[in-house]
Design a protein around this motif. Structure first.
Motif, PDB file in Angstrom:
ATOM      1  N   LEU A   1      37.398  52.341  33.799  1.00 58.39           N
ATOM      2  CA  LEU A   1      37.618  52.688  35.369  1.00 58.39           C
ATOM      3  C   LEU A   1      37.064  53.591  36.101  1.00 58.39           C
ATOM      4  CD1 LEU A   1      41.594  51.944  35.276  1.00 58.39           C
ATOM      5  CD2 LEU A   1      40.079  50.509  36.424  1.00 58.39           C
ATOM      6  N   ASP A   2      36.658  54.932  35.290  1.00 55.26           N
ATOM      7  CA  ASP A   2      35.942  55.826  35.875  1.00 55.26           C
ATOM      8  C   ASP A   2      34.589  55.422  36.489  1.00 55.26           C
ATOM      9  OD1 ASP A   2      37.886  57.591  35.659  1.00 55.26           O
ATOM     10  OD2 ASP A   2      36.966  58.743  33.755  1.00 55.26           O
ATOM     11  N   VAL A   3      33.985  54.763  35.560  1.00 57.14           N
ATOM     12  CA  VAL A   3      32.635  53.822  35.940  1.00 57.14           C
ATOM     13  C   VAL A   3      32.890  52.908  36.950  1.00 57.14           C
ATOM     14  CG1 VAL A   3      30.612  52.388  35.171  1.00 57.14           C
ATOM     15  CG2 VAL A   3      31.775  54.179  33.576  1.00 57.14           C
ATOM     16  N   ALA A   4      33.906  52.169  36.798  1.00 55.03           N
ATOM     17  CA  ALA A   4      34.082  50.911  37.931  1.00 55.03           C
ATOM     18  C   ALA A   4      34.317  51.583  39.249  1.00 55.03           C
ATOM     19  CB  ALA A   4      35.434  50.082  37.362  1.00 55.03           C
ATOM     20  N   ARG A   5      34.750  52.772  39.361  1.00 56.67           N
ATOM     21  CA  ARG A   5      35.184  53.370  40.853  1.00 56.67           C
ATOM     22  C   ARG A   5      33.886  53.837  41.589  1.00 56.67           C
ATOM     23  NH1 ARG A   5      40.190  55.137  37.996  1.00 56.67           N
ATOM     24  NH2 ARG A   5      41.992  53.656  38.905  1.00 56.67           N
ATOM     25  N   GLN A   6      32.864  53.990  40.673  1.00 52.92           N
ATOM     26  CA  GLN A   6      31.721  54.413  41.235  1.00 52.92           C
ATOM     27  C   GLN A   6      30.544  53.252  41.779  1.00 52.92           C
ATOM     28  OE1 GLN A   6      29.288  56.758  38.399  1.00 52.92           O
ATOM     29  NE2 GLN A   6      31.205  57.317  37.492  1.00 52.92           N
ATOM     30  N   MET A   7      31.130  52.074  41.652  1.00 54.24           N
ATOM     31  CA  MET A   7      30.453  50.904  42.137  1.00 54.24           C
ATOM     32  C   MET A   7      30.386  50.770  43.333  1.00 54.24           C
ATOM     33  SD  MET A   7      29.566  49.069  39.297  1.00 54.24           S
ATOM     34  CE  MET A   7      29.517  47.248  39.888  1.00 54.24           C
ATOM     35  N   ARG A   8      29.119  50.193  44.022  1.00 51.70           N
ATOM     36  CA  ARG A   8      28.759  50.369  45.081  1.00 51.70           C
ATOM     37  C   ARG A   8      28.617  48.776  45.884  1.00 51.70           C
ATOM     38  NH1 ARG A   8      28.204  55.175  47.204  1.00 51.70           N
ATOM     39  NH2 ARG A   8      26.982  54.813  49.125  1.00 51.70           N
ATOM     40  N   SER A   9      28.754  47.803  44.804  1.00 52.36           N
ATOM     41  CA  SER A   9      28.011  46.539  45.402  1.00 52.36           C
ATOM     42  C   SER A   9      29.571  45.772  45.667  1.00 52.36           C
ATOM     43  CB  SER A   9      27.253  45.867  44.357  1.00 52.36           C
ATOM     44  OG  SER A   9      27.749  45.674  43.109  1.00 52.36           O
ATOM     45  N   VAL A  10      30.380  46.264  45.331  1.00 53.71           N
ATOM     46  CA  VAL A  10      32.038  45.654  45.276  1.00 53.71           C
ATOM     47  C   VAL A  10      32.806  45.941  46.556  1.00 53.71           C
ATOM     48  CG1 VAL A  10      31.616  45.485  42.671  1.00 53.71           C
ATOM     49  CG2 VAL A  10      33.015  47.228  43.724  1.00 53.71           C
ATOM     50  N   HIS A  11      33.785  45.083  46.354  1.00 58.78           N
ATOM     51  CA  HIS A  11      34.954  45.533  47.192  1.00 58.78           C
ATOM     52  C   HIS A  11      36.122  46.292  46.342  1.00 58.78           C
ATOM     53  CE1 HIS A  11      33.422  43.208  50.645  1.00 58.78           C
ATOM     54  NE2 HIS A  11      33.227  42.208  49.794  1.00 58.78           N
ATOM     55  N   HIS A  12      36.945  45.524  45.462  1.00 54.86           N
ATOM     56  CA  HIS A  12      37.863  46.116  44.670  1.00 54.86           C
ATOM     57  C   HIS A  12      37.533  45.780  43.374  1.00 54.86           C
ATOM     58  CE1 HIS A  12      40.750  47.175  47.973  1.00 54.86           C
ATOM     59  NE2 HIS A  12      40.497  45.893  48.514  1.00 54.86           N
ATOM     60  N   VAL A  13      38.419  46.646  42.448  1.00 59.36           N
ATOM     61  CA  VAL A  13      38.335  46.913  41.141  1.00 59.36           C
ATOM     62  C   VAL A  13      39.795  46.252  40.542  1.00 59.36           C
ATOM     63  CG1 VAL A  13      38.082  47.991  38.929  1.00 59.36           C
ATOM     64  CG2 VAL A  13      36.772  48.718  40.983  1.00 59.36           C
ATOM     65  N   LEU A  14      39.872  45.226  39.704  1.00 57.12           N
ATOM     66  CA  LEU A  14      41.038  44.537  39.500  1.00 57.12           C
ATOM     67  C   LEU A  14      40.994  44.605  37.740  1.00 57.12           C
ATOM     68  CD1 LEU A  14      40.956  41.442  41.367  1.00 57.12           C
ATOM     69  CD2 LEU A  14      41.707  43.628  42.104  1.00 57.12           C
ATOM     70  N   ALA A  15      42.248  44.751  37.209  1.00 58.40           N
ATOM     71  CA  ALA A  15      42.480  44.296  35.678  1.00 58.40           C
ATOM     72  C   ALA A  15      43.050  43.019  35.454  1.00 58.40           C
ATOM     73  CB  ALA A  15      43.383  45.294  35.221  1.00 58.40           C
ATOM     74  N   PRO A  16      42.155  42.222  35.069  1.00 60.46           N
ATOM     75  CA  PRO A  16      42.686  40.715  35.087  1.00 60.46           C
ATOM     76  C   PRO A  16      43.570  40.543  34.222  1.00 60.46           C
ATOM     77  CG  PRO A  16      40.641  40.916  33.914  1.00 60.46           C
ATOM     78  CD  PRO A  16      40.752  42.168  34.589  1.00 60.46           C
ATOM     79  N   LEU A  17      44.663  39.757  34.404  1.00 59.79           N
ATOM     80  CA  LEU A  17      45.699  39.565  33.384  1.00 59.79           C
ATOM     81  C   LEU A  17      46.374  38.185  33.031  1.00 59.79           C
ATOM     82  CD1 LEU A  17      48.575  42.007  34.936  1.00 59.79           C
ATOM     83  CD2 LEU A  17      46.835  42.413  33.331  1.00 59.79           C
ATOM     84  N   TYR A  18      46.205  37.027  33.579  1.00 56.37           N
ATOM     85  CA  TYR A  18      46.292  35.929  33.455  1.00 56.37           C
ATOM     86  C   TYR A  18      45.584  34.862  34.385  1.00 56.37           C
ATOM     87  CZ  TYR A  18      50.253  38.158  30.977  1.00 56.37           C
ATOM     88  OH  TYR A  18      50.779  39.006  30.166  1.00 56.37           O
ATOM     89  N   THR A  19      45.480  33.593  33.956  1.00 60.05           N
ATOM     90  CA  THR A  19      45.033  32.631  34.739  1.00 60.05           C
ATOM     91  C   THR A  19      45.565  31.523  34.761  1.00 60.05           C
ATOM     92  OG1 THR A  19      43.092  31.513  35.731  1.00 60.05           O
ATOM     93  CG2 THR A  19      43.033  32.123  33.727  1.00 60.05           C
ATOM     94  N   PHE A  20      45.971  30.513  35.354  1.00 61.43           N
ATOM     95  CA  PHE A  20      46.534  29.400  35.297  1.00 61.43           C
ATOM     96  C   PHE A  20      45.991  28.093  36.349  1.00 61.43           C
ATOM     97  CE2 PHE A  20      49.696  31.918  37.172  1.00 61.43           C
ATOM     98  CZ  PHE A  20      50.375  31.334  38.183  1.00 61.43           C
ATOM     99  N   THR A  21      46.154  27.007  36.094  1.00 58.91           N
ATOM    100  CA  THR A  21      45.925  25.880  37.030  1.00 58.91           C
ATOM    101  C   THR A  21      47.272  25.447  37.697  1.00 58.91           C
ATOM    102  OG1 THR A  21      44.267  25.178  35.397  1.00 58.91           O
ATOM    103  CG2 THR A  21      45.030  23.637  37.237  1.00 58.91           C
ATOM    104  N   LEU A  22      47.094  25.181  38.876  1.00 60.25           N
ATOM    105  CA  LEU A  22      47.943  24.888  40.060  1.00 60.25           C
ATOM    106  C   LEU A  22      48.079  23.319  40.110  1.00 60.25           C
ATOM    107  CD1 LEU A  22      47.983  27.385  42.332  1.00 60.25           C
ATOM    108  CD2 LEU A  22      49.596  27.376  40.573  1.00 60.25           C
ATOM    109  N   SER A  23      49.294  22.904  40.569  1.00 62.51           N
ATOM    110  CA  SER A  23      49.324  21.522  40.972  1.00 62.51           C
ATOM    111  C   SER A  23      48.827  21.245  42.115  1.00 62.51           C
ATOM    112  CB  SER A  23      50.779  20.846  40.923  1.00 62.51           C
ATOM    113  OG  SER A  23      51.123  19.869  41.703  1.00 62.51           O
ATOM    114  N   THR A  24      48.313  20.093  42.834  1.00 67.73           N
ATOM    115  CA  THR A  24      47.663  19.834  44.074  1.00 67.73           C
ATOM    116  C   THR A  24      49.019  19.769  45.180  1.00 67.73           C
ATOM    117  OG1 THR A  24      47.481  17.591  43.665  1.00 67.73           O
ATOM    118  CG2 THR A  24      45.560  18.959  43.055  1.00 67.73           C
TER     119      THR A  24
END
Length: 369
Positions: A71-94
């Motif tokens: 995260l110390d490195v990530a917070r130095q980034m200049r090409s991004v908007h936000h830094v996230l820690a990804p946890l889960y992903t799933f597919t939704l119904s339409t």
């Protein structure tokens, strides 16, 4: 009763995954920047993905390092908007009702470690795609799930943890956001016109030149608030930067921004018409031109872009050395390509579309012949 979606966990016990939000079309720039910064910090990047989970506007990196170090490195980034820690992903119904119910039911079952010690939290969401529900609906249903599971109260302003529940088409992505203020909002003091280019996009344009060495001289003929020039001065410590604008208010504002940044010795702002660049900069030969010309959105129905682009390129050719590069945002690709095909002064080296505030301009990288 709709079936529960299958959840993919993105957490890891032996590495730190990080997710960055970015303008569509600049994901690979983010990956390249993080690799460089991680290498400089002595961190090993084990994997990257500029279309994680098949989604645009995100970039994923995995680092063989403790979360705090990554995260110390990530917070130095200049090409991004936000830094996230990804946890889960799933597919939704339409189906709208089924999708929102699935978000609530699924989030209620997820282990979010940061929530276990939080007193306050907020749920936020970015939604993209064709849905019958809004991002506010997602926030409400997901927030209700978190409120039911964890002993923390909702506080939209003074929160300990921000849980992102983003929806892109039929994909739902749950993350913890580590940045309160977007890293792209670093040039907010001083003069800021309504249509000013975001700092992260300006930084990305500079990187898209893919230079082997920093330029001696950089010029922005449509400098506005000097965003590109300020990013260039930060990126390249020895580059002399010049800006030009015809608008007196913009020139005054840009000079104020440069002075506030303490860069008046390295950034010079001049007032002049872009049609007379050769006269305004008769004492300057640029190695690199990076610019964001007016898109002409308000006058697009009546504006003739062909002569506009022809004159712009003609003037740039007068102040750019042979072999020098132009990195330029272009909203109307058709007339620009026509001008480029007719030009004997420039050759196209790279083209890509990006997203800026709901518009999809093209980035052209040109070489002066």
């Amino acid at each position: 009763m709709p079936s529960s979606p299958s959840v993919l966990s993105l957490r890891s016990s032996d590495r730190t995954p990080l997710l960055f939000t970015v303008n569509m079309g600049l994901e690979d720039v983010v990956v390249d920047e993080f690799r460089e910064r991680a290498a400089a910090a002595g961190l090993d990047v084990t994997d990257t993905d500029d279309t994680p989970f098949g989604l645009q506007s995100y970039a994923l990196v995995e680092v063989d390092a403790a979360p705090d170090d990554a995260l110390d490195v990530a917070r130095q980034m200049r090409s991004v908007h936000h830094v996230l820690a990804p946890l889960y992903t799933f597919t939704l119904s339409t189906n709208e009702e089924d999708a929102l119910q699935a978000i609530q039911d699924t989030v209620k079952t997820l282990d979010v470690e940061a929530m276990e010690t939080a007193d306050t939290f907020r749920a936020s969401s970015v939604r993209q795609g064709d849905h019958d529900f809004t991002s506010v609906d997602v926030q409400r249903w997901a927030g209700g799930a978190l409120d039911a599971r964890y002993d923390a109260s909702v506080d939209l302003e003074d929160y300990d943890v921000e849980v992102r529940v983003d929806v892109r088409e039929d994909q739902c992505l749950v993350s913890v956001q580590h940045t309160r203020e977007a890293l792209s909002r670093r040039q907010l003091e001083g003069y800021q016109p309504r249509a000013a280019l975001k700092a992260n996009v300006a930084y990305a344009l500079l990187r898209l030149a893919h230079l082997d060495a920093p330029p001696d001289t950089l010029l922005d003929p449509f400098c506005g608030s000097a965003t590109i020039l300020l990013e260039a001065a930060d990126l390249w410590g020895d580059t002399q930067c010049y800006g030009n604008d015809w608008n007196e208010e913009a020139v005054t504002g840009a000079r104020t921004n440069v002075e506030m940044a303490g860069l008046s010795d390295r950034i010079t702002i001049r007032e002049g018409d872009a049609w007379q660049l050769e006269e305004t900069f008769e004492d300057v030969t640029a190695d690199l031109i990076v610019t964001n010309p007016p898109f002409g959105v308000r006058m697009a129905s009546s504006m003739d872009f062909y002569p506009f682009y022809r004159r712009v390129l003609g003037q740039m050719a007068e102040v750019l050395r042979p072999g020098g590069l132009v990195v330029m945002l272009v909203l109307r690709q058709g007339p620009f390509n026509t001008v480029l095909d007719e030009s004997e002064q420039f050759a196209s080296r790279h083209v890509r579309a990006i997203e800026i505030g709901g518009l999809y301009p093209y980035v052209f990288v040109l070489e002066r012949l």
